[in-house]
Design a protein around this motif. Structure first.
Motif, PDB file in Angstrom:
ATOM      1  N   SER A   9       0.859  -1.179   0.000  1.00  0.00           N
ATOM      2  CA  SER A   9       0.000   0.000   0.000  1.00  0.00           C
ATOM      3  C   SER A   9       0.897   1.232   0.000  1.00  0.00           C
ATOM      4  N   THR A  10       0.309   2.373   0.134  1.00  0.00           N
ATOM      5  CA  THR A  10       1.108   3.603   0.097  1.00  0.00           C
ATOM      6  C   THR A  10       1.817   3.809   1.435  1.00  0.00           C
ATOM      7  N   LEU A  11       2.906   4.540   1.355  1.00  0.00           N
ATOM      8  CA  LEU A  11       3.704   4.822   2.543  1.00  0.00           C
ATOM      9  C   LEU A  11       2.995   5.870   3.387  1.00  0.00           C
ATOM     10  N   ALA A  12       2.734   5.549   4.636  1.00  0.00           N
ATOM     11  CA  ALA A  12       2.073   6.483   5.540  1.00  0.00           C
ATOM     12  C   ALA A  12       3.103   7.403   6.204  1.00  0.00           C
ATOM     13  N   ARG A  13       4.203   6.817   6.702  1.00  0.00           N
ATOM     14  CA  ARG A  13       5.214   7.621   7.377  1.00  0.00           C
ATOM     15  C   ARG A  13       6.507   6.830   7.512  1.00  0.00           C
ATOM     16  N   LEU A  14       7.567   7.580   7.787  1.00  0.00           N
ATOM     17  CA  LEU A  14       8.871   6.996   8.075  1.00  0.00           C
ATOM     18  C   LEU A  14       9.172   7.217   9.547  1.00  0.00           C
ATOM     19  N   GLU A  15       9.818   6.251  10.146  1.00  0.00           N
ATOM     20  CA  GLU A  15      10.251   6.379  11.528  1.00  0.00           C
ATOM     21  C   GLU A  15      11.742   6.063  11.564  1.00  0.00           C
ATOM     22  N   VAL A  16      12.520   6.957  12.166  1.00  0.00           N
ATOM     23  CA  VAL A  16      13.961   6.786  12.231  1.00  0.00           C
ATOM     24  C   VAL A  16      14.364   6.593  13.683  1.00  0.00           C
ATOM     25  N   PHE A  17      15.191   5.582  13.906  1.00  0.00           N
ATOM     26  CA  PHE A  17      15.697   5.289  15.246  1.00  0.00           C
ATOM     27  C   PHE A  17      17.200   5.459  15.276  1.00  0.00           C
ATOM     28  N   PRO A  18      17.778   6.150  16.253  1.00  0.00           N
ATOM     29  CA  PRO A  18      17.083   6.960  17.244  1.00  0.00           C
ATOM     30  C   PRO A  18      16.599   8.261  16.618  1.00  0.00           C
ATOM     31  N   ALA A  19      15.547   8.831  17.175  1.00  0.00           N
ATOM     32  CA  ALA A  19      14.983  10.079  16.650  1.00  0.00           C
ATOM     33  C   ALA A  19      15.903  11.260  16.946  1.00  0.00           C
ATOM     34  N   SER A  20      16.613  11.200  18.043  1.00  0.00           N
ATOM     35  CA  SER A  20      17.643  12.188  18.376  1.00  0.00           C
ATOM     36  C   SER A  20      18.509  11.547  19.455  1.00  0.00           C
ATOM     37  N   ARG A  21      19.740  12.017  19.530  1.00  0.00           N
ATOM     38  CA  ARG A  21      20.636  11.417  20.522  1.00  0.00           C
ATOM     39  C   ARG A  21      21.839  12.314  20.723  1.00  0.00           C
ATOM     40  N   VAL A  22      22.355  12.300  21.941  1.00  0.00           N
ATOM     41  CA  VAL A  22      23.611  12.974  22.250  1.00  0.00           C
ATOM     42  C   VAL A  22      24.639  11.883  22.511  1.00  0.00           C
ATOM     43  N   LEU A  23      25.697  11.863  21.697  1.00  0.00           N
ATOM     44  CA  LEU A  23      26.784  10.907  21.866  1.00  0.00           C
ATOM     45  C   LEU A  23      27.920  11.587  22.612  1.00  0.00           C
ATOM     46  N   ILE A  35      12.325   2.731   9.489  1.00  0.00           N
ATOM     47  CA  ILE A  35      11.177   1.838   9.380  1.00  0.00           C
ATOM     48  C   ILE A  35      10.082   2.562   8.600  1.00  0.00           C
ATOM     49  N   ALA A  36       9.607   1.906   7.543  1.00  0.00           N
ATOM     50  CA  ALA A  36       8.507   2.452   6.741  1.00  0.00           C
ATOM     51  C   ALA A  36       7.196   1.873   7.271  1.00  0.00           C
ATOM     52  N   HIS A  37       6.230   2.738   7.516  1.00  0.00           N
ATOM     53  CA  HIS A  37       4.894   2.332   7.958  1.00  0.00           C
ATOM     54  C   HIS A  37       3.945   2.550   6.780  1.00  0.00           C
ATOM     55  N   PHE A  38       3.325   1.475   6.311  1.00  0.00           N
ATOM     56  CA  PHE A  38       2.428   1.557   5.172  1.00  0.00           C
ATOM     57  C   PHE A  38       0.977   1.630   5.641  1.00  0.00           C
ATOM     58  N   THR A  39       0.115   2.111   4.771  1.00  0.00           N
ATOM     59  CA  THR A  39      -1.287   2.316   5.140  1.00  0.00           C
ATOM     60  C   THR A  39      -2.020   1.014   5.427  1.00  0.00           C
ATOM     61  N   CYS A  78      16.739  11.716   5.935  1.00  0.00           N
ATOM     62  CA  CYS A  78      16.504  10.337   5.522  1.00  0.00           C
ATOM     63  C   CYS A  78      15.372  10.347   4.497  1.00  0.00           C
ATOM     64  N   ARG A  79      15.658   9.850   3.292  1.00  0.00           N
ATOM     65  CA  ARG A  79      14.648   9.913   2.225  1.00  0.00           C
ATOM     66  C   ARG A  79      14.366   8.518   1.668  1.00  0.00           C
ATOM     67  N   TYR A  80      13.127   8.097   1.822  1.00  0.00           N
ATOM     68  CA  TYR A  80      12.603   6.876   1.216  1.00  0.00           C
ATOM     69  C   TYR A  80      11.148   7.175   0.874  1.00  0.00           C
ATOM     70  N   HIS A  81      10.913   7.655  -0.313  1.00  0.00           N
ATOM     71  CA  HIS A  81       9.590   8.109  -0.796  1.00  0.00           C
ATOM     72  C   HIS A  81       9.067   9.311  -0.027  1.00  0.00           C
ATOM     73  N   LYS A  82       9.385   9.419   1.223  1.00  0.00           N
ATOM     74  CA  LYS A  82       9.080  10.585   2.045  1.00  0.00           C
ATOM     75  C   LYS A  82      10.380  10.999   2.701  1.00  0.00           C
ATOM     76  N   VAL A  83      10.364  12.146   3.337  1.00  0.00           N
ATOM     77  CA  VAL A  83      11.567  12.660   3.976  1.00  0.00           C
ATOM     78  C   VAL A  83      11.327  12.772   5.485  1.00  0.00           C
ATOM     79  N   GLN A  84      12.302  12.332   6.237  1.00  0.00           N
ATOM     80  CA  GLN A  84      12.280  12.456   7.691  1.00  0.00           C
ATOM     81  C   GLN A  84      13.673  12.899   8.117  1.00  0.00           C
TER      82      GLN A  84
END
Length: 187
Positions: free
Chosen positions: A23-37, A49-53, A94-100
């Motif tokens: 199905s169509t891509l609903a959203r992208l999720e990137v892990f970690p979303a933010s981090r201090v190293l 991680i791609a979340h589809f509809t 991060c770009r995979y059909h959508k941008v995050q």
């Protein structure tokens, strides 16, 4: 050709084929979303991680295109591994059909660093000082009045002040003359 069309028609008619359709891509999720190293740990592996509809989740890290906002601070390879070269903060696109995008920060703590806790005059000071504190960077000292008037005019008007404007500012004896100049330039 006819045989290919027949094969395709039979394949499409198989049970469960429609459910397996992406199905169509609903959203992208990137892990970690933010981090201090913190040094010496200067690398971070990302997972996308791609979340589809239709409810399907899929790891698309290896199919994602990555871009670092500052390659001198950190680079990222095609597999999603970030490598910091110096302390700082970068946004990773991060770009995979959508941008995050995500934000990663690398800190090299200085022994004996103590935050000086300067006075905060507005919300911007609070945000800037918070970021500087995380990065273990002390805020710069206040600039001189001639430097301030030049920066204020350049930042707010895009022009250098005239000699008359500089002299007028330097002759002003109000304690809060910097605030007055900023308000005047904003008007």
């Amino acid at each position: 050709m006819r045989r290919c069309i027949l094969f395709l028609a039979v394949w499409l008619a198989l049970p469960g084929w429609a459910a397996a359709q992406p199905s169509t891509l609903a959203r992208l999720e990137v892990f970690p979303a933010s981090r201090v190293l913190h040094a010496p740990h200067a690398t971070q592996q990302l997972a996308v991680i791609a979340h589809f509809t239709n409810g399907v989740k899929q790891d698309v890290t290896r199919l994602t295109t990555f871009i670092s906002s500052d390659a001198e601070v950190a680079t990222i390879n095609g597999q999603g591994q970030v490598r910091f070269w110096e302390p700082g903060e970068v946004a990773i696109l991060c770009r995979y059909h959508k941008v995050q995008s995500i934000t990663l920060t690398y800190v090299d703590p200085k022994p004996g660093f103590v935050w000086p806790d300067p006075p905060q005059h507005n919300g911007i000071d609070r945000l800037v000082f918070g970021k500087l504190n995380v990065l273990n960077l002390p805020p710069s000292d206040l600039c001189s009045d001639p430097v301030f008037v030049r920066r204020a005019y350049l930042d707010l008007c895009g022009l250098r002040p005239t000699p008359h404007e500089v002299k007028r500012f330097l002759a002003d004896e109000r304690v809060d003359r910097r605030k007055w100049l900023i308000d005047e330039l904003l008007e």
